[in-house]
Motif scaffolding. Structure first.
Motif, PDB file in Angstrom:
ATOM      1  N   GLY A  68      41.182  40.199  50.426  1.00 31.37           N
ATOM      2  CA  GLY A  68      42.276  41.132  50.356  1.00 31.37           C
ATOM      3  C   GLY A  68      43.620  40.798  49.485  1.00 31.37           C
ATOM      4  O   GLY A  68      44.493  41.804  49.181  1.00 31.37           O
ATOM      5  N   LYS A  69      43.471  39.455  49.169  1.00 34.66           N
ATOM      6  CA  LYS A  69      44.666  39.047  48.475  1.00 34.66           C
ATOM      7  C   LYS A  69      44.323  39.416  46.978  1.00 34.66           C
ATOM      8  O   LYS A  69      43.194  39.896  46.722  1.00 34.66           O
ATOM      9  N   ARG A  70      45.223  39.289  45.986  1.00 34.82           N
ATOM     10  CA  ARG A  70      44.884  39.736  44.823  1.00 34.82           C
ATOM     11  C   ARG A  70      44.954  38.457  43.835  1.00 34.82           C
ATOM     12  O   ARG A  70      45.639  37.470  44.240  1.00 34.82           O
ATOM     13  N   LEU A  71      44.407  38.689  42.504  1.00 33.40           N
ATOM     14  CA  LEU A  71      44.294  37.462  41.764  1.00 33.40           C
ATOM     15  C   LEU A  71      45.673  37.061  41.221  1.00 33.40           C
ATOM     16  O   LEU A  71      45.828  35.910  41.184  1.00 33.40           O
ATOM     17  N   GLY A  72      46.772  37.994  41.209  1.00 36.74           N
ATOM     18  CA  GLY A  72      48.320  37.439  40.854  1.00 36.74           C
ATOM     19  C   GLY A  72      48.748  36.563  41.892  1.00 36.74           C
ATOM     20  O   GLY A  72      49.590  35.989  41.556  1.00 36.74           O
ATOM     21  N   ASP A  73      48.186  36.803  43.103  1.00 36.55           N
ATOM     22  CA  ASP A  73      48.774  35.860  44.102  1.00 36.55           C
ATOM     23  C   ASP A  73      48.557  34.402  43.944  1.00 36.55           C
ATOM     24  O   ASP A  73      49.381  33.323  44.191  1.00 36.55           O
ATOM     25  N   ILE A  74      47.242  34.064  43.373  1.00 38.97           N
ATOM     26  CA  ILE A  74      46.875  32.730  43.101  1.00 38.97           C
ATOM     27  C   ILE A  74      47.934  32.300  41.811  1.00 38.97           C
ATOM     28  O   ILE A  74      48.425  31.240  42.178  1.00 38.97           O
ATOM     29  N   PRO A 105      44.682  33.333  35.477  1.00 41.23           N
ATOM     30  CA  PRO A 105      45.953  32.576  34.913  1.00 41.23           C
ATOM     31  C   PRO A 105      46.832  31.784  35.984  1.00 41.23           C
ATOM     32  O   PRO A 105      46.582  32.152  37.083  1.00 41.23           O
ATOM     33  N   ASN A 106      47.530  30.796  35.673  1.00 41.97           N
ATOM     34  CA  ASN A 106      48.245  29.962  36.414  1.00 41.97           C
ATOM     35  C   ASN A 106      49.558  30.363  36.444  1.00 41.97           C
ATOM     36  O   ASN A 106      50.504  29.773  36.815  1.00 41.97           O
ATOM     37  N   PHE A 107      49.761  31.715  36.316  1.00 43.97           N
ATOM     38  CA  PHE A 107      51.119  32.228  36.360  1.00 43.97           C
ATOM     39  C   PHE A 107      50.924  33.886  36.909  1.00 43.97           C
ATOM     40  O   PHE A 107      49.746  34.363  36.398  1.00 43.97           O
ATOM     41  N   GLY A 108      51.933  34.628  37.223  1.00 39.07           N
ATOM     42  CA  GLY A 108      51.477  36.028  37.625  1.00 39.07           C
ATOM     43  C   GLY A 108      52.718  36.471  38.731  1.00 39.07           C
ATOM     44  O   GLY A 108      53.632  35.950  39.080  1.00 39.07           O
TER      45      GLY A 108
END
Ligand code: MF3
Ligand code: CO
Length: 269
Positions: free
Chosen positions: A140-146, A181-184
């Motif tokens: 339920g979280k998103r890629l950008g959260d990482i 990515p390691n930013f977002g």
């Protein structure tokens, strides 16, 4: 297309991940002053094969090693060779194993003997960045959260986040969709779902985040010559949260060294 893995596939990846973790633990212990990066490469290949796996990296787009060994200002993809590790160096070791057709990918940065407080702090914070990213890997979280979690932790400590290289989906191939990515931005990007398996791999620098590639065509270094660190795990999103498939046994392996100041490491060496 993002390929989701079945419970059964994830179980196979966990078995392969154990090989990756065990050999990486052995390499961490072997990485001491006077040892060459080629010796570590030999140890990795022998260890992986002895446990029933195959080194994934060798031959990948012509890559010559079984592991990557990146020293000090080298960020990633350093080629093992004649370089003799020296007291005070920091060494990133990146390893990939193929087991029953599935890849697992993991990396750490370790101190060689006693290192400066600044180097120890960079390694500690980079490992924390990885764990902060992994903590976001909930259904339920998103890629950008990482990426957001990694970036916030790194930049909160005044460090740079490398942009040119990213984490990735992993499975029957080492690099699958999506890019990680390691930013977002928190809440952006595609949704994380059970069965998604990612290699999350923050590359964090002491100075600016710009990088360059050396003439060997592989070794990525910081443009300003400052230190970099790199940590990576292969992780599955499940109903019960993130499962790290390449987790090392902390009791057995000296990961805890990273959290102690140089003086104590010297005392226990
Ligand atoms: N962990 C690295 C990655 O995810 C390994 C690639 S090294 C290579 O990109 F030599 F195999 F390319
Ligand atoms: Co990777």
């Amino acid at each position: 297309m993002i390929a989701l893995k079945s419970t059964r596939e994830i179980e196979t990846m966990r078995r392969g991940g154990k090989i990756t973790a065990r050999v990486l633990g052995d390499l961490m212990r072997a990485a001491r002053p006077g040892v060459t990066t080629r010796q570590l490469d030999r140890l990795a290949e022998t260890g992986i094969r002895a446990l029933g796996g195959e080194p994934t990296f060798v031959g990948y787009h012509g890559y010559p090693g079984s592991i990557c060994t990146s020293v000090n200002e080298q960020v990633v993809h350093g080629i093992p060779g004649d370089y003799e590790l020296r007291e005070g160096d920091i060494l990133s070791i990146d390893i990939g194993t193929t087991f029953e057709g599935y890849v697992s990918d993991s990396a750490v940065t370790v101190p060689i003997g006693s290192v400066s407080k600044e180097a120890a702090r960079l390694m500690r914070v980079t490992q924390e960045c990885l764990m902060a990213g992994i903590a976001q890997m909930q259904s339920g979280k998103r890629l950008g959260d990482i990426g957001w979690a990694v970036q916030a932790h790194a930049e909160g400590h005044g460090y740079g986040v490398v942009r040119e290289l990213v984490g990735h989906g992993v499975g029957t191939r080492m690099h699958e969709e999506p890019q990680v990515p390691n930013f977002g931005r928190a809440g952006s990007g595609s949704e994380l779902r059970p069965g998604l398996v990612l290699a999350v791999e923050p590359m964090i620098t002491q100075g600016g985040h710009a990088v360059e590639t050396l003439k060997d065509g592989w070794t990525v270094v910081t443009a300003d010559g400052k230190l970099a660190a790199h940590f990576e795990h292969t992780i599955a999103v499940t109903q019960d949260g993130p499962k790290i498939l390449t987790l090392r046994d902390i009791g057995e392996h000296p990961d805890t060294r990273l959290y102690r100041p140089a003086e104590e490491n010297a005392a226990s060496a």
